[in-house]
Design a protein around this motif. Structure first.
Motif, short mmCIF file in Angstrom:
data_model
loop_
_atom_site.label_atom_id
_atom_site.label_comp_id
_atom_site.label_asym_id
_atom_site.label_seq_id
_atom_site.Cartn_x
_atom_site.Cartn_y
_atom_site.Cartn_z
N LEU A 163 6.21 46.41 55.60
CA LEU A 163 6.41 47.07 55.98
C LEU A 163 7.69 47.43 54.67
O LEU A 163 8.26 46.94 53.66
N ALA A 164 7.90 49.10 54.43
CA ALA A 164 9.38 49.22 53.79
C ALA A 164 9.90 49.99 54.26
O ALA A 164 9.52 51.34 54.89
N PHE A 165 11.06 50.13 54.37
CA PHE A 165 11.55 51.08 55.06
C PHE A 165 13.10 51.47 53.51
O PHE A 165 13.87 51.06 52.94
N PRO A 166 12.60 52.96 53.72
CA PRO A 166 13.88 53.58 52.06
C PRO A 166 15.22 53.60 52.75
O PRO A 166 15.04 53.77 53.47
N ALA A 167 16.00 53.49 51.73
CA ALA A 167 17.66 54.23 51.64
C ALA A 167 17.67 55.54 52.95
O ALA A 167 16.42 55.89 52.89
N GLY A 168 18.15 55.27 53.91
CA GLY A 168 18.90 56.11 54.31
C GLY A 168 17.28 57.03 55.29
O GLY A 168 17.56 57.81 55.96
N SER A 169 16.31 56.05 55.72
CA SER A 169 15.09 56.66 56.37
C SER A 169 15.86 55.92 57.96
O SER A 169 16.55 55.29 58.69
N ARG B 143 26.43 39.67 56.33
CA ARG B 143 27.53 40.29 55.83
C ARG B 143 26.98 41.20 53.91
O ARG B 143 27.17 41.36 54.09
N ARG B 144 25.35 40.71 54.59
CA ARG B 144 25.02 41.21 53.56
C ARG B 144 24.72 43.03 54.10
O ARG B 144 24.46 43.72 52.53
N GLY B 145 25.04 42.82 54.74
CA GLY B 145 24.45 44.69 55.23
C GLY B 145 23.66 45.10 56.52
O GLY B 145 22.97 46.19 56.80
N MET B 146 23.18 44.21 57.02
CA MET B 146 22.17 44.35 57.50
C MET B 146 22.96 43.84 59.47
O MET B 146 22.83 42.75 59.50
N ALA B 147 22.96 45.12 59.89
CA ALA B 147 23.74 44.57 61.37
C ALA B 147 22.53 45.07 62.40
O ALA B 147 21.76 45.77 62.15
N PRO C 230 26.94 48.54 57.51
CA PRO C 230 25.42 47.96 57.57
C PRO C 230 24.97 48.97 56.95
O PRO C 230 25.55 50.01 57.29
N LYS C 231 24.08 48.80 56.02
CA LYS C 231 23.26 49.50 55.00
C LYS C 231 21.80 49.60 56.14
O LYS C 231 21.25 50.73 55.49
N VAL C 232 21.37 49.06 57.14
CA VAL C 232 20.79 48.88 57.74
C VAL C 232 20.77 48.14 59.48
O VAL C 232 21.56 47.49 59.26
N LEU C 233 20.73 49.26 59.96
CA LEU C 233 20.99 48.57 61.47
C LEU C 233 19.81 48.56 62.25
O LEU C 233 19.11 49.58 62.00
N LEU C 234 19.46 47.84 62.73
CA LEU C 234 18.22 47.56 64.05
C LEU C 234 18.50 47.59 65.23
O LEU C 234 19.63 46.92 65.60
N LYS D 107 26.37 58.50 59.44
CA LYS D 107 26.82 57.48 58.23
C LYS D 107 25.83 57.32 56.96
O LYS D 107 25.58 56.35 55.84
N ARG D 108 24.30 57.99 57.23
CA ARG D 108 22.81 57.69 56.64
C ARG D 108 22.23 56.50 55.85
O ARG D 108 22.14 56.36 54.93
N LEU D 109 22.99 56.03 56.81
CA LEU D 109 22.17 54.05 57.42
C LEU D 109 20.67 54.59 57.20
O LEU D 109 19.95 55.52 57.64
N THR D 110 20.34 53.70 56.67
CA THR D 110 18.30 52.64 57.72
C THR D 110 18.56 52.32 58.64
O THR D 110 19.27 51.40 59.20
N MET D 111 18.38 53.30 59.53
CA MET D 111 18.22 52.51 61.26
C MET D 111 17.03 52.51 61.48
O MET D 111 15.37 53.09 60.84
N ILE D 112 16.14 51.42 61.48
CA ILE D 112 14.84 50.58 62.52
C ILE D 112 15.46 50.49 63.96
O ILE D 112 16.62 49.88 64.48
N PHE D 113 14.03 51.66 64.48
CA PHE D 113 14.93 51.42 65.96
C PHE D 113 13.70 51.15 66.66
O PHE D 113 12.66 51.90 66.60
#
Length: 254
Positions: free
Chosen positions: A22-28, A75-79, A162-166, A193-199
């Motif tokens: 799967l791919a998750f583009p920035a800000g999606s 720490r690398r940006g995925m919360a 984070p840059k990616v939020l789950l 925030k324009r995060l990459t958000m996955i829910f």
């Protein structure tokens, strides 16, 4: 931003995740759906470092995360915010948020001081305003309503910048009105925030209204992926998950 390639994980010979790419583009803003046992939470556990895959790669900004601890991945940006809120139950909302901000800023020692560093307090206040919890800053975290506890848990994740939020089922356990208030706040946070958000979500009305992209899992494998209007009309998804009532509703729209 985030790309998963051929991810596999088995437990006792049972495949929980089967060749998932799967791919998750920035800000999606992406929803992951599927029947119980589809492997949704296992997928989150794999990409966030809580489980190690048997094979495959998790590429975050081009770097493979497999083998890193969940703390290092954070720490690398995925919360991640969990289905059951993970709070500081004896602290007030303000204290909990300040603690999370200070920890992210590597200032955990400041929590032992009577007065936390001003920068940490200011950042905590900004996050509480963003979440709509500023008016409850003095309330003990465990005394919050279920919905506000979930919001605070999301805030603790946001404290890590984070840059990616789950988000694992952000509306779970809520009544209809509270569910819509929660997902609207989540959507506002994403816009701000324009995060990459996955829910992960089970309420299809919410999924089809708010998600940009929907990924469907079944028995640990990718069944379908696409825009909400495509998924709503995908016969494989209707048969596996959405059901006859959904199919009849679509027919009524035609």
């Amino acid at each position: 931003m985030l790309q998963v390639e051929h991810l596999c994980k088995s437990f006792g010979g049972v495949a929980a995740t089967r060749d998932v790419s799967l791919a998750f583009p920035a800000g999606s803003l992406t929803a992951i759906i599927g029947p119980n046992g589809a492997g949704k939470t296992t997928f989150f556990n794999l990409i966030s470092g809580h489980l190690r895959p048997d094979s495959g790669r998790v590429l975050f900004e081009g770097r493979d995360l497999v083998g890193l601890s969940s703390l290092e991945i954070a720490r690398r940006g995925m919360a991640r915010a969990f289905q059951v809120a993970s709070l500081f139950p004896t602290l007030t909302v303000r204290e909990a948020m300040t603690a999370a901000v200070a920890a992210h800023q590597r200032r955990s020692w400041s929590l032992l001081r009577r007065f936390p560093l001003e920068g940490s307090r200011a950042r905590a206040g900004e996050l509480l305003e963003l979440l709509g919890l500023a008016g409850k800053a003095g309330v003990v975290s465990s005394s919050l309503s279920h919905g506000d506890q979930k919001l605070l848990d999301i805030g603790l994740a946001l404290a890590m910048e984070p840059k990616v939020l789950l988000l694992d089922e952000p509306t779970a356990g809520m009544g209809p009105d509270e569910r819509w208030r929660m997902i609207e706040k989540v959507h506002q946070l994403w816009q701000a925030k324009r995060l990459t958000m996955i829910f992960i979500e089970h309420d299809m009305d919410i999924v089809f209204k708010y998600a940009q992209v929907v990924q469907v899992l079944k028995y640990g494998a990718v069944l379908a992926q696409g825009r909400p209007e495509e998924i709503r009309r995908n016969q494989d998804v209707i048969d596996a998950y959405l059901g006859t009532d959904h199919h009849l509703a679509l027919a009524g729209e035609a």
